[in-house]
Design an enzyme around this catalytic site. Sequence first.
Site, PDB file in Angstrom:
ATOM      1  N   LYS A 170     -54.038   7.778  63.678  1.00 46.75           N
ATOM      2  CA  LYS A 170     -53.905   6.828  62.967  1.00 46.75           C
ATOM      3  C   LYS A 170     -53.404   5.487  63.804  1.00 46.75           C
ATOM      4  CE  LYS A 170     -53.700   3.594  59.566  1.00 46.75           C
ATOM      5  NZ  LYS A 170     -54.753   3.022  58.926  1.00 46.75           N
ATOM      6  N   LYS A 238     -45.127  -2.277  60.957  1.00 48.66           N
ATOM      7  CA  LYS A 238     -44.857  -1.047  60.818  1.00 48.66           C
ATOM      8  C   LYS A 238     -45.592  -0.072  61.857  1.00 48.66           C
ATOM      9  CE  LYS A 238     -46.441   1.367  57.794  1.00 48.66           C
ATOM     10  NZ  LYS A 238     -47.491   2.217  57.590  1.00 48.66           N
TER      11      LYS A 238
HETATM   12  P1  NAD Z   1     -48.326  -0.830  49.010  1.00 52.05           P
HETATM   13  O1  NAD Z   1     -46.780  -1.375  49.277  1.00 52.05           O
HETATM   14  O2  NAD Z   1     -49.425  -1.516  48.181  1.00 52.05           O
HETATM   15  O3  NAD Z   1     -47.947   0.426  47.732  1.00 52.05           O
HETATM   16  C1  NAD Z   1     -46.942   1.289  48.106  1.00 52.05           C
HETATM   17  C2  NAD Z   1     -46.413   1.903  46.699  1.00 52.05           C
HETATM   18  O4  NAD Z   1     -45.396   2.782  46.918  1.00 52.05           O
HETATM   19  C3  NAD Z   1     -46.039   0.846  45.846  1.00 52.05           C
HETATM   20  O5  NAD Z   1     -46.570   0.665  44.654  1.00 52.05           O
HETATM   21  C4  NAD Z   1     -44.593   1.116  45.418  1.00 52.05           C
HETATM   22  O6  NAD Z   1     -44.034   0.818  44.482  1.00 52.05           O
HETATM   23  C5  NAD Z   1     -44.551   2.593  45.824  1.00 52.05           C
HETATM   24  N1  NAD Z   1     -43.385   3.333  46.088  1.00 52.05           N
HETATM   25  C6  NAD Z   1     -42.654   2.942  47.303  1.00 52.05           C
HETATM   26  N2  NAD Z   1     -41.737   3.955  47.385  1.00 52.05           N
HETATM   27  C7  NAD Z   1     -41.785   4.680  46.428  1.00 52.05           C
HETATM   28  C8  NAD Z   1     -41.217   6.134  46.065  1.00 52.05           C
HETATM   29  N3  NAD Z   1     -40.040   6.423  46.763  1.00 52.05           N
HETATM   30  N4  NAD Z   1     -41.311   6.420  44.838  1.00 52.05           N
HETATM   31  C9  NAD Z   1     -42.618   6.053  44.258  1.00 52.05           C
HETATM   32  N5  NAD Z   1     -43.313   5.208  44.621  1.00 52.05           N
HETATM   33  C10 NAD Z   1     -42.809   4.462  45.659  1.00 52.05           C
HETATM   34  O7  NAD Z   1     -48.722  -0.154  50.060  1.00 52.05           O
HETATM   35  P2  NAD Z   1     -50.497   0.308  50.551  1.00 52.05           P
HETATM   36  O8  NAD Z   1     -51.025  -1.057  51.005  1.00 52.05           O
HETATM   37  O9  NAD Z   1     -50.949   0.942  49.287  1.00 52.05           O
HETATM   38  O10 NAD Z   1     -50.262   1.212  51.610  1.00 52.05           O
HETATM   39  C11 NAD Z   1     -49.750   2.647  51.464  1.00 52.05           C
HETATM   40  C12 NAD Z   1     -49.888   3.383  52.867  1.00 52.05           C
HETATM   41  O11 NAD Z   1     -51.281   3.354  53.238  1.00 52.05           O
HETATM   42  C13 NAD Z   1     -49.081   2.796  54.207  1.00 52.05           C
HETATM   43  O12 NAD Z   1     -48.588   3.685  55.021  1.00 52.05           O
HETATM   44  C14 NAD Z   1     -50.195   1.569  54.754  1.00 52.05           C
HETATM   45  O13 NAD Z   1     -50.128   1.648  56.175  1.00 52.05           O
HETATM   46  C15 NAD Z   1     -51.275   2.746  54.658  1.00 52.05           C
HETATM   47  N6  NAD Z   1     -52.492   2.117  54.571  1.00 52.05           N
HETATM   48  C16 NAD Z   1     -52.741   1.045  54.222  1.00 52.05           C
HETATM   49  C17 NAD Z   1     -54.108   0.098  54.138  1.00 52.05           C
HETATM   50  C18 NAD Z   1     -54.439  -1.030  53.404  1.00 52.05           C
HETATM   51  O14 NAD Z   1     -55.720  -1.857  53.877  1.00 52.05           O
HETATM   52  N7  NAD Z   1     -53.493  -1.563  52.677  1.00 52.05           N
HETATM   53  C19 NAD Z   1     -55.136   0.807  54.850  1.00 52.05           C
HETATM   54  C20 NAD Z   1     -54.914   1.886  55.355  1.00 52.05           C
HETATM   55  C21 NAD Z   1     -53.791   2.640  55.412  1.00 52.05           C
END
Ligand code: NAD
Length: 294
Positions: A170, A238
Amino acid sequence: MKIGFIGLGIMGKPMSKNLIKAGYSLVVLDHHAENEAELNALGATTAETPKALAGQSDVIITMLPNSPNVQEALLGENGVIHGARHGAIVIDMSSIAPLASREMHAELAKKNIALLDAPVSGGEPKAIDGTLSVMVGGDKALFDKCYDIMKSMASSVVHTGEIGAGNVTKLANQVIVALNIAAMSEALTLATKAGVSPELVYQAIRGGLAGSTVLDAKAPMVLDRNFKPGFRIDLHIKDLMNALDTSHEIGAQLPLTAAVMEMMQALRSDGLGKADHSALACYYEKLTNVEVAR
Ligand code: NAD
């Protein structure tokens, strides 16, 4: 089979919806009640803590921002480790540091809890369509056992090695994406400054060697001045931080990644941390005093 899903953000919400569509029974947890409510409406139940969620689950999936969030959910005071059934499986689909995956794997193994690191690529549109690419590290027999679960959210699920290898893959993906967006921004700013329509430049080159998935996903966003995430600059910082830390640990050099990292830091200082990473174009626009638009 009952699946516990922790983290219902931009990615986790559509991914968990696809698991329900595939017929799995879900118990969910997120810091925001409105995200949980959306899944409750589709039949999922809610747990108060990761520990309580784990007690009801055969497989636990985490989709959280970064290593500390996953460490808290899995190993914290009310973490999965304190409630998981004997022989439970955790699939961490967050993008985190490979070293953190390896450390959590060792801790969970002491309680006979298995872990795969299985980050994804494809962003929100592919999370919604169920066509993500999943890159997975961990025991191969465990990968085979969990393949169908991951495949219900993805079009491609590839085993890339032992625990941590998913997140190394990744990081490589994120380096390529960041550098592509920077190259696109540099080129479209050049065209604009030279008095040539960036829209026509994009249309002219997208079928040639410079064409790419990144170009097709991000150039239209810049041209439309639409920087709604998508993938936030803060999250890409990050990932690049994890890439640079990992490279320093092992003695690899990432000079281009370091340069793009500084651009992203400048954008964050300018208040654009929550914007889509296509806002890298704004860094070049500020330098050259032009706007890349249709
Ligand atoms: P986001 O910030 O939209 O979602 C994260 C969620 O986790 C939030 O709803 C938050 O309330 C929840 N959360 C945080 N800590 C928590 C805990 N301890 N207990 C319960 N809930 C908790 O982030 P995202 O965009 O969905 O990304 C999530 C992961 O996927 C990240 O590592 C990101 O790098 C990766 N990712 C994101 C994308 C993208 O396009 N957004 C693409 C590929 C990978």
